[in-house]
Structure formats: structure tokens, C-alpha cells
Enzyme design. Structure first.
Site, short mmCIF file in Angstrom:
data_model
loop_
_atom_site.label_atom_id
_atom_site.label_comp_id
_atom_site.label_asym_id
_atom_site.label_seq_id
_atom_site.Cartn_x
_atom_site.Cartn_y
_atom_site.Cartn_z
N HIS A 59 0.87 -1.18 0.00
CA HIS A 59 0.00 0.00 0.00
C HIS A 59 0.91 1.24 0.00
O HIS A 59 1.75 1.40 0.89
CB HIS A 59 -0.91 0.01 1.24
CG HIS A 59 -1.93 -1.09 1.22
ND1 HIS A 59 -2.22 -1.85 2.31
CD2 HIS A 59 -2.69 -1.55 0.21
CE1 HIS A 59 -3.17 -2.74 1.98
NE2 HIS A 59 -3.46 -2.58 0.72
N GLU A 62 1.75 3.72 3.04
CA GLU A 62 2.18 3.15 4.32
C GLU A 62 3.71 3.23 4.39
O GLU A 62 4.43 2.28 4.09
CB GLU A 62 1.63 1.73 4.46
CG GLU A 62 0.11 1.77 4.45
CD GLU A 62 -0.56 0.42 4.52
OE1 GLU A 62 -1.80 0.39 4.53
OE2 GLU A 62 0.14 -0.60 4.53
N HIS A 152 3.15 -3.39 6.90
CA HIS A 152 2.14 -2.36 6.61
C HIS A 152 2.01 -1.41 7.79
O HIS A 152 2.59 -1.62 8.85
CB HIS A 152 0.77 -3.04 6.39
CG HIS A 152 0.65 -3.82 5.13
ND1 HIS A 152 -0.18 -3.46 4.11
CD2 HIS A 152 1.28 -4.95 4.73
CE1 HIS A 152 -0.08 -4.34 3.12
NE2 HIS A 152 0.81 -5.26 3.47
N GLU A 216 1.03 -5.10 10.88
CA GLU A 216 0.57 -3.70 10.91
C GLU A 216 1.35 -2.97 12.00
O GLU A 216 1.17 -3.22 13.18
CB GLU A 216 -0.93 -3.63 11.21
CG GLU A 216 -1.81 -4.42 10.23
CD GLU A 216 -2.01 -3.71 8.89
OE1 GLU A 216 -1.67 -2.51 8.81
OE2 GLU A 216 -2.49 -4.34 7.95
ZN LIG Z 1 -1.56 -1.94 4.22
#
Ligand SMILES: [Zn+2]
Length: 332
Positions: A59, A62, A152, A216
Site C-alpha cells: 500500500h 504506508e 504495513h 501492521e
Molecule cells: Zn496496508
């Protein structure tokens, strides 16, 4: 932007591995760059006990993990002989990173599967193909232990600022090793997921038997402006993996006891009438009690089935057919 961003961070964000590649090549490692933003370093002269794939920027907005990895690679390249495994680095959605956006056309982290449905024609599909091809080549070789950490940051605040989505199909021994690494990295919560949403880490686990996870690490930030102090534990934990020596392992003690959750329900958006009790501002791991309505979609009503369920990744604005959220339950 450029004025605020250090040279090594900017180089990684722009897929420039030239400095790093030369350092490893000069001490005898095999170095390949099979596509833009993809680097493979092989411990050519020794038996590699392990292969590690680190991916960032799947992404594009990020940026924290991109910064952390840039610093990590910079330090590693200063003492390249310390690298004790085969390493592959992937900087994912390069066009989106350049524009500071999550994606250009569609979410690339739904495209790591053979059947892509209406995402097959999205702009990101070509890049996902490149990454999958290079990953095939990397993991096709020796029967080493294979790991993949896809790094991420979450879009929204979370009751657990750091958490990981772990494919449930990983064998128990691998899970235990992974959970130990998560504790070193300071991860607050681990979610075991029995299904795949087409994410990069679920694809590698299914296809190659990798021990791995989508990790994350806090919140979205601007490249060059992320607080690297928040990344100290995951960085030390990654160094312990990369170097595999006593000093770096000692420098990465367990700093958390991750709470384990299991996916209870996957909320899939089926139509334009879909509406959800959560929106993009809802904190990850916000709970609802038994019987509460999670979402409605035409005649379908999603309700909480356990005494309590917590939501992660709520997003009613996804495309039809895509996941609008995961409901998870605490594992005792
Ligand atoms: Zn992500």
C-alpha cells in the site's frame, strides 16, 4: 518532500538498490534485481538455513515500514558479511508510493491469487504479476526454512497499535517461532485467519509453506516524517532474523505478549445496498456484543454471533465482492 527525506529512505522509496547491491556483490553474495523495486541477495558461498522475504509499500501510503527498512538495509550494507540468510526485498506499489496514495487503480493486496475477478484488469495487476514471478523464483530453490513478513501500517487508530494477520494454515512449529518473533517485535495482537483475501502473505503461505504474516506497525505517515522510535522493536527483531548471531538476538528481547484472536466472520460487500455499523474512522478491535448488527446487505444481515466480537479493517467503501471487514474473537 525530498528535502526532508534522507538519501537512503528516498532511494528505497524510488526502488534504487544500486548502493546496497554493490556492497553485497563486493563481498561475494549473489545479487539479483529481477524487476524494479525487487532485490534478491543470496548467501552464495554458504548453506542458507533460511530464506526471508521482506515486503513494504504494497500500500503506497504506508511509509513507516519503508523508512525502517531503508535504515535497516543501510546498516546491513555497512557490514554485509553479517547477513546470515537469503534475503529478498520487495518495494510493492511503486507508482502509488511516488504519489503518496494507497493505490492508483485498485488495492494490490487483493491480487495475490490466480483468480482476480474484476481486479484482473486493474493497473496494479501487472505489478502483482512481477512480484509473484520474482517470489516464485526466490522460493523455488533450496529446501530452506522460508519466512515472509509483509510490513504495513493501519489506516485508522487501533486498540492494539501493532498487530499481525497470520494465515492459520501455517504449521504449529512455524507459528510458535513466528509468535516468538512477534513478541520481540512488540506486536500487541495476532489474528489467526483461516481464509485468504488475496493478500501477499497468505499467498506465500499457501503456495510455498512460508511462515509469515501481514504485520501492521502503527499508523500511516508521510515519508521521512515517521517517528522511528516507534519502530525500534520491530527493527531489532528483524536484525535478529537477518544476522542470527548472539549479539543481535540478545538485543531483541521479548517486549510484548501478543493477545491472540481468531477470525469469526468475514464481512463481504455483495451489493450497493451494503451498509455497515462501522466506518473508516472506527478503531481497529472495537467490540460489539452478541446479537448486534454488524452490517446489512439487501436481505442479508450480519450479526455478532459470539459473546463479543471485535472488528478489524472496517471499510464499507470497498468494491463489491471485496472484504469490508473482519470480525475476530479473543482466544483464551
Ligand atoms: Zn496496508
Amino acid at each position: 518532500m525530498a528535502a526532508l527525506v534522507s538519501a537512503q529512505v528516498l532511494a528505497l522509496a524510488q526502488a534504487d538498490f544500486s548502493g546496497i547491491a554493490a556492497r553485497f556483490a563486493s563481498v561475494g553474495f549473489s545479487v539479483r534485481q529481477p524487476a524494479r523495486g525487487i532485490l534478491q541477495i543470496g548467501a552464495s558461498q554458504r548453506a542458507a538455513p533460511m530464506q526471508l522475504l521482506l515486503s513494504v509499500g504494497v500500500h503506497g501510503d504506508e511509509t513507516g515500514p519503508i523508512e525502517m527498512l531503508a535504515h535497516l538495509l543501510d546498516e546491513l550494507a555497512a557490514a554485509p558479511q553479517r547477513l546470515a540468510l537469503d534475503l529478498m526485498v520487495v518495494v510493492g506499489n511503486l507508482d502509488a508510493i511516488a504519489q503518496g496514495r494507497r493505490f492508483i487503480d485498485a488495492d494490490m493486496n487483493r491480487m495475490f491469487r490466480a483468480e482476480r475477478g474484476d481486479l484482473a484488469t486493474a493497473g496494479e495487476a501487472t505489478r502483482a504479476d512481477q512480484i509473484m514471478q520474482a517470489t516464485e523464483e526466490f522460493f523455488a530453490g533450496a529446501p530452506a526454512e522460508k519466512w515472509h513478513l509483509d510490513l504495513h501500517t493501519a489506516i485508522r487508530p487501533s486498540r492494539y497499535p501493532t498487530f499481525a494477520i497470520v494465515p492459520d494454515l501455517i504449521a504449529d512449529a512455524g507459528k510458535q517461532a513466528l509468535f516468538r518473533w512477534m513478541a520481540q517485535a512488540g506486536i500487541g495482537a495476532i489474528v489467526l485467519n483461516p481464509t485468504s483475501a488475496g493478500t501477499y502473505s497468505s499467498w506465500t503461505a499457501t503456495r510455498f509453506g512460508t511462515v509469515g504474516s501481514t504485520v501492521e506497525l502503527g499508523r500511516i505517515g508521510t515519508l521521512g516524517q515517521n517517528d522511528m522510535a516507534l519502530f525500534a522493536a520491530p527493527k531489532a527483531a528483524l536484525q535478529a532474523l537477518l544476522y542470527r548471531d548472539a549479539a543481535s538476538v540478545a538485543a531483541a528481547p521479548a517486549v510484548s505478549t501478543p493477545q491472540v484472536f481468531r477470525v469469526a466472520q468475514e464481512i463481504i460487500k455483495q451489493s450497493d445496498t451494503f451498509s455497515m455499523s462501522f466506518d473508516r474512522d472506527t478503531q481497529n478491535f472495537t467490540t460489539l456484543p452478541r446479537g448486534a448488527v454488524i452490517a446489512t446487505d439487501g436481505a442479508t444481515v450480519y450479526k455478532v454471533e459470539h459473546a463479543e466480537e471485535a472488528v478489524i479493517f472496517p471499510n464499507p467503501n470497498v468494491r463489491i465482492g471485496q472484504r469490508a471487514g473482519l470480525m475476530v474473537v479473543r482466544q483464551e
